[in-house]
Structure formats: structure tokens, C-alpha cells
Design an enzyme around this catalytic site. Structure first.
Site, mmCIF file in Angstrom:
data_model
loop_
_atom_site.group_PDB
_atom_site.id
_atom_site.type_symbol
_atom_site.label_atom_id
_atom_site.label_comp_id
_atom_site.label_asym_id
_atom_site.label_seq_id
_atom_site.Cartn_x
_atom_site.Cartn_y
_atom_site.Cartn_z
ATOM 1 N N ASP A 8 0.815 -1.209 0.000
ATOM 2 C CA ASP A 8 0.000 0.000 0.000
ATOM 3 C C ASP A 8 0.851 1.262 0.000
ATOM 4 O O ASP A 8 0.541 2.227 -0.690
ATOM 5 C CB ASP A 8 -0.923 -0.020 1.223
ATOM 6 C CG ASP A 8 -1.773 1.234 1.323
ATOM 7 O OD1 ASP A 8 -2.663 1.412 0.471
ATOM 8 O OD2 ASP A 8 -1.544 2.040 2.240
ATOM 9 N N ARG A 12 0.170 3.844 -3.009
ATOM 10 C CA ARG A 12 -0.535 5.048 -2.574
ATOM 11 C C ARG A 12 0.358 6.273 -2.513
ATOM 12 O O ARG A 12 -0.084 7.386 -2.819
ATOM 13 C CB ARG A 12 -1.168 4.783 -1.204
ATOM 14 C CG ARG A 12 -2.051 5.892 -0.672
ATOM 15 C CD ARG A 12 -2.820 5.412 0.556
ATOM 16 N NE ARG A 12 -1.955 4.801 1.543
ATOM 17 C CZ ARG A 12 -1.314 5.481 2.500
ATOM 18 N NH1 ARG A 12 -1.453 6.793 2.577
ATOM 19 N NH2 ARG A 12 -0.561 4.853 3.375
ATOM 20 N N TYR A 52 10.118 -11.129 -8.500
ATOM 21 C CA TYR A 52 11.002 -10.111 -7.936
ATOM 22 C C TYR A 52 12.388 -10.173 -8.571
ATOM 23 O O TYR A 52 12.986 -9.138 -8.898
ATOM 24 C CB TYR A 52 11.153 -10.310 -6.426
ATOM 25 C CG TYR A 52 9.887 -10.161 -5.611
ATOM 26 C CD1 TYR A 52 8.749 -9.533 -6.120
ATOM 27 C CD2 TYR A 52 9.839 -10.644 -4.304
ATOM 28 C CE1 TYR A 52 7.603 -9.394 -5.347
ATOM 29 C CE2 TYR A 52 8.701 -10.513 -3.528
ATOM 30 C CZ TYR A 52 7.588 -9.894 -4.059
ATOM 31 O OH TYR A 52 6.458 -9.759 -3.297
ATOM 32 N N HIS A 73 13.329 -7.626 3.776
ATOM 33 C CA HIS A 73 14.200 -6.545 3.303
ATOM 34 C C HIS A 73 15.628 -7.002 3.065
ATOM 35 O O HIS A 73 16.242 -6.676 2.047
ATOM 36 C CB HIS A 73 14.199 -5.391 4.300
ATOM 37 C CG HIS A 73 12.927 -4.613 4.311
ATOM 38 N ND1 HIS A 73 12.712 -3.558 5.183
ATOM 39 C CD2 HIS A 73 11.807 -4.721 3.574
ATOM 40 C CE1 HIS A 73 11.510 -3.053 4.968
ATOM 41 N NE2 HIS A 73 10.935 -3.762 4.013
ATOM 42 N N LYS A 91 11.574 1.508 5.678
ATOM 43 C CA LYS A 91 12.024 1.327 7.060
ATOM 44 C C LYS A 91 11.303 0.119 7.658
ATOM 45 O O LYS A 91 10.184 -0.207 7.236
ATOM 46 C CB LYS A 91 11.775 2.600 7.876
ATOM 47 C CG LYS A 91 10.313 3.072 7.894
ATOM 48 C CD LYS A 91 9.469 2.269 8.857
ATOM 49 C CE LYS A 91 8.010 2.398 8.572
ATOM 50 N NZ LYS A 91 7.211 1.372 9.288
#
Length: 337
Positions: A8, A12, A52, A73, A91
């Protein structure tokens, strides 16, 4: 640039800025779902792929943005760096100090830019507050900060320990990072409490007490069980300054800072600003110049160490149904599970 994940935050807030940026050619976006990848790609004028690795391995990319869950990550940022790509990662940079250190070391060895996307750091209100400190705050005695949101969708990755879920990694990192903007030297964790949801195995709320080299303290609160709150305050020997919308101010908002001194209360309205645009601009400039981020990466490593320190010293308090039983938190693995 390419994007690894259709979270999101990406669709967004970040993708609209990347697609409109004069110095960015948005080439591809990846999702686990081909249909979702194609839908998002079509919306932002780029290719959508359900792989990916296929995005990372493209030879027409200079950089990638990674908005995956925190537990993913390290793997994908490391793969991107080893493929020669600059990396902007949401983050926290990773779910542990050791993983963050490996990423930063790898980027340095390869001469690549690696940035942690703490967007609030790029809003001009914090620079304005720093300029007020001597006059309005004086010598800092107490920093306080809170970031909390109402309960999230049950299927959110934030409730999944294996994906790096939990309130500390999602919202707690904000007041922790903000405290480092104003406090002196290495911060010590005097105490911490994390409230665990036994059904999901992740922490859903917490509090932390810090101190710095000059004896100032920080009182921080965060969680997924609260009404929305996004604020911090600095209290010194001359007065107190509070920031009402510290971490997620809308770009059209003119932030209001409250200054309280003896017999005087002033509310100052600051200029509106877009921390999203500023954060992307900073990364793009650094990547195009091959710039060493220096102090930024040092701050990221200190932040990762502080999060691990909180895990080591914290107590877990189970939910009300479990009788608030306390036990030591070992902090092994993503999401504190």
C-alpha cells in the site's frame, strides 16, 4: 528504477511520485500476483511482472525501491546490491542489527547507494524545530514521542512474525529515530515493555525509556491498539516545544508547532511540505551522483542497534486474557516472536 512489491505504501504514496519525477524512468514493478503486477504497472505506465528476481536482474535499471515486509528486506536488498543496483528500502532497513550491518557494508564495498526510507526525516518542520531549540527549549531535559494507530486488518503482515511484523518494527521505530535527532551521543535503553498478542506472536504495543550522554531522558510509546497519535515534544530548562503531526503529515497540511514558556504559549504554523517528494528527490540525487550517504548510513546502523537493544532489555506483557504475565523478551527473530 524498478519496484519490488506492490504494498500500500508503494501504490498510494511512492509510485505516484516516481512516475511523475523528471529524473526517474519507472521501468517495472513486481508482485507475487501477475494480475496485480499488471494492474499496478498499467496504472503507473510501466511493466508489471510476477517475479522479484526478474526485476532485480534487468540490465536497464540503475536502482530499485523495496516496500516488502521487514522480514524480507535483507534478502532482496542484498540481492539487488549484488546485482549492481542502488537501493531504496522501506524502514526498517532490516529486522536485525547484523542484517543491517551486512547491507550497509555490502553497499559501501560495491560503491552503491543504500537508503532507508524514513520519509518523516525529510519534512522541513523538523529543521524549523531545531532552529527553535536554543530560544524555546534551552537545555533538553526530556524528549517524548508517540506513534500509534488503530488495529489493522487481521491479514496484515504486521501481525505475522515470520515477515517481521510487530509494533516495534512498524511504528516504534519512528519515535526511536526522532529521539536520535535531538539527544546527544549513544542512547542507553533504561527500560522497555512490549505487549504481546499471543494469537499472532507479535508485539502490538510498547513503551521505551532512554537516556543520553548528558542525562536527558526519552519517553516513547507506540502500538496498534490506540487512537491515532503521531507526535513528539522537547522539554528543557527554558520551555517546551511540541510537534503535533510529526511522522505522517499530509503534504497539504501546514504543521502547527506549540511553544510553551513561562507565561507564554505560542502556536506557530509552518509551511506545507511533501516529505515523500523530498525523500525520493534525496535518493535520486544520491543515486545519480553515486554519492556516499555517510552520516545517513551511520544513523541507520545506530537505529538498528537501538532496536536490538530494546528487544534485549524489554519485558513482554501478555494481553488481558492472559493475565498480564511478564517474562523476559529474548528478541530472537523477526517480529519479536
Amino acid at each position: 528504477m524498478g519496484v519490488i512489491g506492490c504494498a500500500d505504501i508503494a501504490t498510494r504514496r511512492i509510485l505516484p511520485v516516481l512516475a511523475a519525477h523528471d529524473d526517474v524512468d519507472l521501468v517495472a514493478v513486481a508482485s507475487r500476483s501477475q494480475a496485480k503486477a499488471e494492474r499496478v504497472g498499467a496504472a503507473f505506465g510501466c511493466r508489471g511482472v510476477a517475479d522479484y528476481a526478474a526485476v532485480i536482474d534487468r540490465d536497464d535499471l540503475d536502482a530499485v525501491y523495496i516496500p516488502l515486509p521487514p522480514g524480507m528486506h535483507h534478502e532482496w536488498a542484498l540481492r539487488a546490491l549484488r546485482a549492481g543496483k542502488h537501493v531504496l528500502v522501506e524502514k526498517p532497513m532490516s529486522d536485525s542489527y547484523e542484517n543491517t550491518l551486512e547491507l550497509i557494508s555490502t553497499a559501501a564495498e560495491l560503491g552503491l547507494v543504500l537508503a532507508e526510507n524514513f520519509m518523516f526525516l525529510h519534512h522541513s518542520q523538523h529543521g524549523a524545530v531545531r532552529e527553535m531549540l536554543d530560544h524555546a527549549v534551552g537545555e533538553l531535559r526530556v524528549f517524548s514521542g508517540s506513534f500509534a494507530v488503530p488495529p489493522l486488518a487481521p491479514d496484515s503482515f504486521r501481525y505475522q512474525a515470520d515477515l517481521g511484523g510487530g509494533a516495534l518494527l512498524d511504528v516504534g521505530v519512528y519515535p526511536l529515530r526522532a529521539a536520535q535527532l535531538y539527544m546527544t551521543g549513544e542512547l542507553d535503553v533504561l527500560g522497555a515493555c512490549l505487549r504481546m498478542d499471543e494469537a499472532t506472536g507479535v508485539d502490538v504495543a510498547g513503551s521505551v525509556l532512554l537516556s543520553d550522554a548528558r542525562g536527558a531522558t526519552a519517553q516513547l510509546d507506540f502500538g496498534f491498539e490506540h487512537s491515532y497519535r503521531s507526535t513528539y515534544a522537547l522539554w528543557g530548562d527554558r520551555g517546551r516545544v511540541s510537534v503535533r503531526r510529526a511522522f505522517t503529515p499530509p503534504e497539504q497540511l501546514k504543521p502547527v508547532v506549540r511553544i510553551e514558556r513561562q507565561d507564554e504559549v505560542v502556536e506557530r504554523s509552518l509551511p506545507e511540505d511533501s516529505q515523500v517528494v523530498n525523500a525520493i528527490d534525496a535518493f535520486v540525487r544520491a543515486a545519480r551522483a553515486g554519492q556516499d550517504l555517510g552520516s545517513d548510513t551511520s544513523a541507520t546502523l545506530r537505529q538498528a542497534g537501538l532496536v536490538d537493544h530494546v528487544r534485549r532489555v524489554a519485558r513482554i506483557v501478555d494481553g488481558p486474557a492472559a493475565g498480564h504475565h511478564e517474562r523476559e523478551l529474548l528478541g530472537e527473530g523477526a517480529g519479536l516472536g
